[in-house]
Motif scaffolding. Structure first.
Motif, short mmCIF file in Angstrom:
data_model
loop_
_atom_site.label_atom_id
_atom_site.label_comp_id
_atom_site.label_asym_id
_atom_site.label_seq_id
_atom_site.Cartn_x
_atom_site.Cartn_y
_atom_site.Cartn_z
N ALA A 29 1.06 -1.61 -0.06
CA ALA A 29 -0.14 -0.11 -0.07
C ALA A 29 1.33 0.76 -0.05
O ALA A 29 0.79 2.28 -0.47
CB ALA A 29 -1.01 -0.21 1.04
N TYR A 30 1.93 1.26 0.44
CA TYR A 30 2.91 2.46 1.08
C TYR A 30 3.63 2.85 -0.49
O TYR A 30 3.31 3.71 -1.19
CB TYR A 30 4.51 1.51 2.18
N LEU A 31 3.76 1.90 -1.36
CA LEU A 31 4.15 2.07 -2.89
C LEU A 31 2.99 2.43 -3.78
O LEU A 31 4.10 3.20 -4.22
CB LEU A 31 5.16 0.40 -2.65
N LYS A 32 2.64 1.88 -3.61
CA LYS A 32 1.84 2.34 -4.47
C LYS A 32 0.97 3.46 -4.24
O LYS A 32 0.02 4.49 -5.24
CB LYS A 32 -0.09 1.42 -3.75
N GLU A 33 1.36 3.89 -2.93
CA GLU A 33 0.43 5.74 -2.84
C GLU A 33 1.87 6.65 -3.28
O GLU A 33 1.63 7.55 -3.93
CB GLU A 33 0.29 5.77 -1.41
N LEU A 34 3.11 5.82 -3.12
CA LEU A 34 4.38 6.71 -3.93
C LEU A 34 3.80 6.42 -5.20
O LEU A 34 4.31 7.70 -5.82
CB LEU A 34 5.62 6.42 -3.45
N VAL A 35 3.52 5.61 -5.95
CA VAL A 35 3.14 6.01 -7.40
C VAL A 35 2.13 6.76 -7.95
O VAL A 35 1.84 7.84 -8.84
CB VAL A 35 3.08 4.05 -8.20
N TRP A 36 1.21 6.62 -7.76
CA TRP A 36 -0.32 7.01 -7.20
C TRP A 36 0.50 9.28 -7.24
O TRP A 36 -0.20 9.62 -8.22
CB TRP A 36 -1.38 6.81 -6.13
N MET A 39 2.22 9.86 -10.34
CA MET A 39 1.65 10.24 -11.60
C MET A 39 0.95 11.35 -11.77
O MET A 39 0.96 11.93 -12.46
CB MET A 39 0.53 9.20 -11.43
N ASN A 40 0.34 12.08 -10.28
CA ASN A 40 -0.84 13.02 -9.94
C ASN A 40 -0.07 14.00 -10.73
O ASN A 40 0.15 14.75 -11.21
CB ASN A 40 -1.55 12.55 -8.89
N GLU A 41 1.51 13.99 -9.73
CA GLU A 41 2.69 15.42 -9.98
C GLU A 41 2.83 15.02 -11.79
O GLU A 41 3.01 16.71 -11.32
CB GLU A 41 3.92 14.58 -9.49
N LYS A 43 0.86 14.70 -14.17
CA LYS A 43 -0.28 14.93 -14.58
C LYS A 43 -0.14 16.87 -13.89
O LYS A 43 -0.58 17.63 -14.29
CB LYS A 43 -1.67 14.62 -13.37
N ASP A 44 -0.16 17.49 -12.82
CA ASP A 44 -0.08 18.49 -12.56
C ASP A 44 0.93 19.12 -12.78
O ASP A 44 0.54 20.44 -13.68
CB ASP A 44 -0.11 18.43 -10.35
N ASN A 45 2.09 18.86 -13.03
CA ASN A 45 3.31 19.48 -14.08
C ASN A 45 2.76 19.99 -15.28
O ASN A 45 2.87 20.85 -15.61
CB ASN A 45 4.20 19.34 -13.92
N ALA A 46 1.72 18.81 -16.05
CA ALA A 46 1.51 19.28 -17.65
C ALA A 46 0.50 20.29 -17.64
O ALA A 46 0.93 20.71 -17.81
CB ALA A 46 1.09 17.85 -17.98
N VAL A 47 -0.44 20.67 -16.72
CA VAL A 47 -1.28 21.25 -16.02
C VAL A 47 -1.10 22.76 -16.89
O VAL A 47 -1.67 23.13 -17.42
CB VAL A 47 -2.52 20.84 -15.57
N VAL A 48 -0.11 22.70 -15.30
CA VAL A 48 1.03 24.22 -15.11
C VAL A 48 1.53 24.78 -16.28
O VAL A 48 1.00 26.31 -16.50
CB VAL A 48 1.83 23.71 -14.12
N GLU A 49 1.56 23.60 -17.10
CA GLU A 49 2.91 24.03 -18.28
C GLU A 49 1.66 24.26 -19.39
O GLU A 49 2.07 25.51 -20.00
CB GLU A 49 3.71 22.95 -18.45
N GLN A 50 0.65 23.33 -19.37
CA GLN A 50 -0.15 24.18 -20.49
C GLN A 50 -0.94 25.60 -20.22
O GLN A 50 -0.67 26.61 -20.90
CB GLN A 50 -1.42 22.87 -20.62
N LYS A 51 -1.24 25.52 -19.04
CA LYS A 51 -1.35 27.47 -18.31
C LYS A 51 -0.45 28.18 -18.67
O LYS A 51 -1.27 29.18 -19.79
CB LYS A 51 -2.15 26.90 -16.71
N LYS A 52 0.94 28.20 -18.44
CA LYS A 52 1.79 29.12 -18.26
C LYS A 52 1.80 29.51 -20.08
O LYS A 52 1.64 30.43 -20.24
CB LYS A 52 2.58 28.49 -17.84
N GLU A 53 1.43 28.15 -21.62
CA GLU A 53 1.32 28.67 -22.29
C GLU A 53 0.25 29.17 -22.91
O GLU A 53 0.11 30.75 -23.21
CB GLU A 53 1.48 27.14 -23.14
N ILE A 54 -0.89 29.82 -22.44
CA ILE A 54 -1.84 29.87 -22.05
C ILE A 54 -2.18 30.76 -22.03
O ILE A 54 -2.70 32.41 -22.73
CB ILE A 54 -3.53 29.16 -22.31
N GLU A 55 -1.58 30.93 -20.54
CA GLU A 55 -1.71 32.35 -20.49
C GLU A 55 -1.76 34.35 -21.09
O GLU A 55 -3.26 34.51 -20.75
CB GLU A 55 -0.71 33.00 -18.65
N ASP A 56 -0.56 34.41 -21.24
CA ASP A 56 -1.32 35.97 -22.22
C ASP A 56 0.16 35.60 -23.54
O ASP A 56 1.42 35.45 -23.23
CB ASP A 56 -0.68 36.85 -21.30
#
Length: 62
Positions: A29-36, A39-41, A43-56
């Motif tokens: 369970a501990y390893l699954k949480e680390l992987v999760w 994975m989410n990190e 995804k979050d970084n990809a969303v932030v990068e997309q927002k930076k490109e779109i902002e202005d």
């Protein structure tokens, strides 16, 4: 469902990792949480990068 087999070598670093995981109530369970989290990190970084490109788009315009 997938299974992962961890094999530890006989060196200090991997012995420490093995001991750390043995102390956990559920190492799986501990390893699954680390992987999760990782994975989410990504995804979050990809969303932030997309927002930076779109902002202005005129921000770099002279």
């Amino acid at each position: 469902m997938a299974k992962i087999l961890l094999t530890f070598k006989n060196n200090e670093k991997e012995k420490a990792i093995e001991k750390f995981l043995e102390d956990k109530i559920s190492a799986t369970a501990y390893l699954k949480e680390l992987v999760w989290e990782k994975m989410n990190e990504k995804k979050d970084n990809a969303v932030v990068e997309q927002k930076k490109e779109i902002e202005d788009p005129a921000n770099n315009f002279d």
